[in-house]
Scaffold this motif. Sequence first.
Motif, PDB file in Angstrom:
ATOM      1  N   UNK A  86       1.066  -1.335  -0.059  1.00  0.00           N
ATOM      2  CA  UNK A  86      -0.296   0.035   0.148  1.00  0.00           C
ATOM      3  C   UNK A  86       0.886   1.682  -0.457  1.00  0.00           C
ATOM      4  N   UNK A  87       1.780   1.707   0.826  1.00  0.00           N
ATOM      5  CA  UNK A  87       2.501   2.204   0.965  1.00  0.00           C
ATOM      6  C   UNK A  87       3.442   2.931   0.198  1.00  0.00           C
ATOM      7  N   UNK A  88       4.188   1.781  -0.440  1.00  0.00           N
ATOM      8  CA  UNK A  88       4.809   1.716  -1.699  1.00  0.00           C
ATOM      9  C   UNK A  88       4.332   2.232  -3.354  1.00  0.00           C
ATOM     10  N   UNK A  89       3.352   2.113  -2.984  1.00  0.00           N
ATOM     11  CA  UNK A  89       2.378   2.192  -4.477  1.00  0.00           C
ATOM     12  C   UNK A  89       1.953   3.666  -4.822  1.00  0.00           C
ATOM     13  N   UNK A  90       1.827   3.739  -2.989  1.00  0.00           N
ATOM     14  CA  UNK A  90       0.932   4.822  -3.191  1.00  0.00           C
ATOM     15  C   UNK A  90       1.759   6.543  -3.096  1.00  0.00           C
ATOM     16  N   UNK A  91       2.854   6.443  -2.854  1.00  0.00           N
ATOM     17  CA  UNK A  91       3.600   7.163  -2.460  1.00  0.00           C
ATOM     18  C   UNK A  91       4.201   7.767  -3.506  1.00  0.00           C
ATOM     19  N   UNK A  92       5.244   6.189  -4.097  1.00  0.00           N
ATOM     20  CA  UNK A  92       5.981   6.157  -6.028  1.00  0.00           C
ATOM     21  C   UNK A  92       4.662   7.009  -7.083  1.00  0.00           C
ATOM     22  N   UNK A  93       3.783   6.344  -6.588  1.00  0.00           N
ATOM     23  CA  UNK A  93       2.733   7.133  -7.975  1.00  0.00           C
ATOM     24  C   UNK A  93       2.674   8.261  -7.197  1.00  0.00           C
ATOM     25  N   UNK A  94       2.242   8.742  -6.099  1.00  0.00           N
ATOM     26  CA  UNK A  94       1.625  10.222  -5.774  1.00  0.00           C
ATOM     27  C   UNK A  94       2.410  11.869  -5.985  1.00  0.00           C
ATOM     28  N   UNK A  95       3.971  10.697  -6.107  1.00  0.00           N
ATOM     29  CA  UNK A  95       5.369  11.597  -6.063  1.00  0.00           C
ATOM     30  C   UNK A  95       5.137  11.670  -7.509  1.00  0.00           C
TER      31      UNK A  95
END
Length: 280
Positions: A86-95
Amino acid sequence: MLYATLLTLAAALLHATWNLIIKTSGDRLLAAWGQFVGGAVLFLPVVLFAGWPNRSTWPFLAASSAIHVLYVEGLARAYHHGDFSFAYPLARGGGALVAAIGGAIALDDRLPARAWIALGVVALGLGSLVRPSTGRVAIAWAGFTALVIGTYTVIDASGARRSSNGFVYGVAVTIGAAVMLSIAGIVSGRGSEFVASWRVEWKRYAVSGVALTSAYSLVLVAVRLPGVQVGYVATLRESSVVLGALAGWLLLHEAMGRARLASSAIVLVGMIGLVVAKGA
């Protein structure tokens, strides 16, 4: 464009690897600090041989190095409160979304209408990661990390374009971040823990530090190529979100890993759309 794509995909694989190492570490702040220091030490000969980036890049290096302290703090907390898938895709994609918009505003990167539609698909995929059971704290820290990622991506893209060598600029960012993280650790009273951790984990820090430094430097080489926009590179780099979701599901056995893999696949579709739109 093919060269930029290959560089960015290699960076995505390396990036997912060093983030997984942080997620699986006992003390994630120490692990992140160790990776930056390991990368700084091993790649120091690069700047000693090639020379430090020119003075016009220094304000960007200083800003990026300081912002990386916030990045590491946010990343560690995001991984503490949320699953990797959850955290990795949201942080990276949101970035990537923040970087694409920031690049269009601050760097005058021009993305065609189809590219913006593709970015909308990316946003849809990211939104589908959030479920009713997802903790607000996990969402907040992953979202905060995304904002920080987008911010330093735009700063470093601008700095790298003023540098004669994008790879050297990327190494300089790692060195600057390692210095700032070390200062922050000493000020917070964790200096002795840093030293003790380095004595035990230095081999792990060395390996992950190579992955960290190489991943970001390759991206900065890509953004300096003629005709390549920051939004294109930043978004394509986030193909690592699929790798992150896959690792969370298969390696860490996270409960919602399969569903998050599907959400990350939607993000990937948007990224492919961005590539097609840019090439059109």
